[in-house]
Motif scaffolding. Structure first.
Motif, PDB file in Angstrom:
ATOM      1  N   PRO A 281       0.787  -1.226   0.000  1.00  0.00           N
ATOM      2  CA  PRO A 281       0.000   0.000   0.000  1.00  0.00           C
ATOM      3  C   PRO A 281       0.825   1.284   0.000  1.00  0.00           C
ATOM      4  CG  PRO A 281      -0.977  -1.579   1.493  1.00  0.00           C
ATOM      5  CD  PRO A 281       0.341  -2.158   1.044  1.00  0.00           C
ATOM      6  N   ASP A 282       2.038   1.245   0.536  1.00  0.00           N
ATOM      7  CA  ASP A 282       2.874   2.455   0.553  1.00  0.00           C
ATOM      8  C   ASP A 282       3.630   2.662  -0.755  1.00  0.00           C
ATOM      9  OD1 ASP A 282       4.900   0.585   0.643  1.00  0.00           O
ATOM     10  OD2 ASP A 282       5.646   1.160   2.619  1.00  0.00           O
ATOM     11  N   GLY A 283       3.397   1.776  -1.751  1.00  0.00           N
ATOM     12  CA  GLY A 283       4.014   1.935  -3.060  1.00  0.00           C
ATOM     13  C   GLY A 283       5.290   1.149  -3.275  1.00  0.00           C
ATOM     14  N   ARG A 284       5.861   0.591  -2.210  1.00  0.00           N
ATOM     15  CA  ARG A 284       7.089  -0.193  -2.380  1.00  0.00           C
ATOM     16  C   ARG A 284       6.777  -1.486  -3.135  1.00  0.00           C
ATOM     17  NH1 ARG A 284       9.500  -0.448   3.514  1.00  0.00           N
ATOM     18  NH2 ARG A 284       7.287  -0.596   3.967  1.00  0.00           N
ATOM     19  N   VAL A 285       7.731  -1.891  -3.978  1.00  0.00           N
ATOM     20  CA  VAL A 285       7.543  -3.046  -4.852  1.00  0.00           C
ATOM     21  C   VAL A 285       8.705  -4.010  -4.675  1.00  0.00           C
ATOM     22  CG1 VAL A 285       7.359  -3.779  -7.267  1.00  0.00           C
ATOM     23  CG2 VAL A 285       6.276  -1.657  -6.530  1.00  0.00           C
TER      24      VAL A 285
END
Length: 100
Positions: free
Chosen positions: A69-73
């Protein structure tokens, strides 16, 4: 070491699928004389609530990633066989830096 348990997006090629992720990381530690030396960090876990379409896409895609959810992949490799009675849980092995 860290853990993540929560919603995530499975990225398989150009497709996106909502899943639930239970992920863990661990740091390799070795004894070097009288010191403990930290080595590589590995991560792994499971994805649940994986639809049949998502499972198919994951195993057919050239690249598979998980987005938190925080954008980290993070990149991962799916296990060869879904687990669980309904086949909606897939074990994964992370590649590279953990996204959590």
């Amino acid at each position: 070491m860290g853990n993540y348990s929560g919603e995530a997006v499975l990225l398989a090629g150009d497709a996106e699928y909502e899943v639930h992720a239970d992920l863990r990381s661990q740091i390799e530690r070795r004894q070097a004389g009288d010191q403990v030396v930290e080595g590589l960090t590995s991560w792994y876990g499971s994805l649940s609530r994986v639809s049949a379409d998502a499972a198919w896409a994951m195993h057919e895609a050239d690249d598979t990633r998980i987005r938190l959810p925080d954008g980290r992949v993070g990149d991962f490799v799916p296990g060869s066989t879904p687990v669980g009675n309904d086949g909606t849980t897939v074990q994964i092995t992370g590649s590279g830096t953990p996204p959590f």
